[in-house]
Design an enzyme around this catalytic site. Structure first.
Site, PDB file in Angstrom:
ATOM      1  N   GLU A   1      73.357 -15.917  95.441  1.00 35.11           N
ATOM      2  CA  GLU A   1      73.626 -14.627  94.788  1.00 35.11           C
ATOM      3  C   GLU A   1      73.390 -13.444  95.730  1.00 35.11           C
ATOM      4  OE1 GLU A   1      74.505 -13.885  91.154  1.00 35.11           O
ATOM      5  OE2 GLU A   1      75.074 -12.287  92.502  1.00 35.11           O
TER       6      GLU A   1
ATOM      7  N   GLY B   1      68.549  -3.923 101.264  1.00 33.69           N
ATOM      8  CA  GLY B   1      67.137  -3.536 101.150  1.00 33.69           C
ATOM      9  C   GLY B   1      66.280  -4.723 100.763  1.00 33.69           C
TER      10      GLY B   1
ATOM     11  N   GLY C   1      67.933   4.415 109.002  1.00 34.73           N
ATOM     12  CA  GLY C   1      67.757   2.978 108.749  1.00 34.73           C
ATOM     13  C   GLY C   1      68.883   2.368 107.943  1.00 34.73           C
TER      14      GLY C   1
ATOM     15  N   LYS D   1      81.854 -11.137 102.580  1.00 35.64           N
ATOM     16  CA  LYS D   1      81.604 -11.034 101.140  1.00 35.64           C
ATOM     17  C   LYS D   1      82.909 -11.226 100.350  1.00 35.64           C
ATOM     18  CE  LYS D   1      77.603  -8.099 102.012  1.00 35.64           C
ATOM     19  NZ  LYS D   1      77.154  -6.724 102.307  1.00 35.64           N
TER      20      LYS D   1
HETATM   21  N1  HSE Z   1      74.667  -4.518 106.085  1.00 31.79           N
HETATM   22  C1  HSE Z   1      74.968  -4.600 104.694  1.00 31.79           C
HETATM   23  C2  HSE Z   1      75.318  -3.243 104.165  1.00 31.79           C
HETATM   24  C3  HSE Z   1      73.850  -5.134 103.868  1.00 31.79           C
HETATM   25  O1  HSE Z   1      75.328  -2.255 104.889  1.00 31.79           O
HETATM   26  O2  HSE Z   1      75.609  -3.170 102.986  1.00 31.79           O
HETATM   27  C4  HSE Z   1      73.680  -6.590 103.977  1.00 31.79           C
HETATM   28  O3  HSE Z   1      74.801  -7.269 103.516  1.00 31.79           O
END
Ligand code: HSE
Length: 451
Positions: A148, A325, A206, A224
């Site tokens: 998930e 996060g 960050g 994804k």
């Molecule tokens: N690097 C991805 C983002 C988060 O910036 O959404 C991890 O999949």
């Protein structure tokens, strides 16, 4: 611990009496932000998790690369730098893989599955490349493989697609699945700043990694999209099947022009079931696109993610939240971990990869898209007619047009109606060859409208 060999998994339905209250042993691979949060939540919520699972869920080992780094909140006795030994240990039931990368976690997960351990992973690149072999190994060994957290962090989208909508037919999954690029585009739209300035700021805050390539070039979103398309359409789709463009060429002028068409620009991951006279195929694509300001995804700003699912009977569903996060991603990992632990206790098993439909992947050339084309043109009589003529020659109909500036500064922006992407891109190629077109400065697609 439930022995999957002695107690055939899948024999008793979930909801039967627990087989025993033996603790479920967990190995955590990787102690970055997410790993640390998983261990913290398991510790802080131990009593609730035990009540939900029907047995204590206990961290029995934590694999790290460097044993000399202090790990707050982790019993030093649990730390090991021998992940391969940990994943096959007899007291481990579930392996949580949070290392990242492909080769090492692929090997470790294979070893864990073959040893009868269930696996929870947040690794989108791995699942987008090798879900088939891993799912097959999980099926052979009658264990769970959950992921998930690999798509859109905290947002539940894998389980809704694989379980809640298991009786429906999904036609489209489209979303903002990368927070870094959404932050950059949101800031550019709001402040008018350049891409490179906002990227630097995202790094300072960050939101962007030291090497932002995977995010800004769309690789992260493509992984994804591959996972979403696979599960939505019951077919095997890998990251290589996903058409991909990143956001590095987007300019403040594009965002200003988009606003004049009552649109904004978002990096979208789109998974679509196409139907050409009864022949179905899948389009999976990632690119920055104009979307109307009233579209639900247009209001998703900053580092947030959102996914819109359209299915035959459920209609349109929207999922929104934090896509990255430590704690948000750990929440998704924990959901999988609790499910996998319950399955162990009750001898159940969750769904694995379903590829029965085996739909082919459509080329981007054959997908119906809308284009936004911005160009610098010579500002003299007949130029607009010539430009419009090129669209007509390729069978592409113009929906809207604006001209700004004059003389050498004339900028023409055109938005088209839907046409095959090949016809759209061939039109752009022809425009680039025209004497009256000084420069095609920007080409983007438009989504979220049916025109
Ligand atoms: N690097 C991805 C983002 C988060 O910036 O959404 C991890 O999949």
């Amino acid at each position: 611990m439930t022995d999957p060999v002695q107690t055939p998994i899948g024999v008793e339905p979930i909801g039967a009496e627990p087989i025993g209250a033996e603790p479920i042993g967990v190995a955590v691979l990787g102690m970055g932000n997410v790993g640390a949060e998983v261990v913290r939540i398991l510790t802080d919520n131990a009593a609730d998790i035990q009540a939900r699972v029907g047995a204590p869920v206990v961290v029995r080992g934590v694999a790290v690369r460097d044993l000399t780094v202090p790990r707050e909140g982790v019993d030093p006795a649990l730390l090991t730098d021998d992940a391969a030994a940990l994943v096959t240990r007899a007291d481990i039931d579930i392996v949580v893989e949070l290392i990242g990368g492909i080769d090492l976690p692929r090997t470790l997960i294979r070893q864990a599955l073959e040893a009868g351990k269930s696996v929870v992973t947040a690794n989108k690149a791995l699942m987008a490349a090798h879900s088939g072999e891993l799912s097959d190994a999980a099926a052979r060994n009658r264990v769970d493989l959950y992921f998930e957290a690999a798509v859109a962090g905290a947002i539940p989208v894998i389980r809704p697609l694989t379980q809640s909508l298991a009786g429906d037919s999904v036609n489209r999954v489209a979303g903002i699945v990368n927070g870094t690029t959404n932050y950059i585009l949101s800031e550019m739209a709001e402040t008018g700043a350049d891409y490179s300035d906002v990227l630097a700021e995202a790094g300072r805050l960050g939101y962007a990694e030291a090497d932002p390539t995977a995010d800004v070039e769309g690789y992260d979103a493509a992984s994804k999209a591959a996972i979403l398309a696979s599960i939505a359409f019951h077919s095997r789709v890998t990251a290589d099947d996903v058409y991909r463009e990143g956001i590095t060429k987007i300019t403040p002028a594009d965002l200003a022009a988009a606003a004049k068409f009552d649109c904004t620009v978002k990096l979208l991951a789109i998974c679509e079931r196409l139907n050409d006279g009864g022949t179905e195929s899948i389009s999976a694509r990632v690119y920055p696109a104009l979307i109307p300001l009233e579209h639900p995804l247009a209001t998703v700003n900053g580092a947030f993610n959102a996914v819109v699912v359209e299915s035959e009977n459920a209609g349109r569903l929207m999922f929104y939240g934090q896509g990255a996060g430590g704690a948000p991603t750990a929440a998704a990992v924990m959901g999988d971990l609790v499910m996998a632990a319950r399955n162990r206790v009750y001898s159940g098993r969750g769904p694995l990869e379903s590829t029965y439909a085996s739909l082919p992947i459509a080329s981007i050339d054959d997908v119906q898209t809308r284009y936004y084309v911005a160009m610098k043109v010579a500002d003299r009589p007949g130029v607009l007619a010539q430009v419009a003529g090129e669209f007509a020659l390729n069978g592409v109909s113009i929906a809207a047009m604006r001209q700004e500036g004059a003389g050498d500064e004339a900028r023409l922006t055109i938005v088209t109606h839907r046409a095959a992407d090949r016809a759209q891109s061939e039109t752009v190629a022809a425009l680039e060859q025209m004497d009256t077109v000084i420069k095609v400065s920007s080409v983007l697609r438009m989504e979220g409208t049916n025109e």
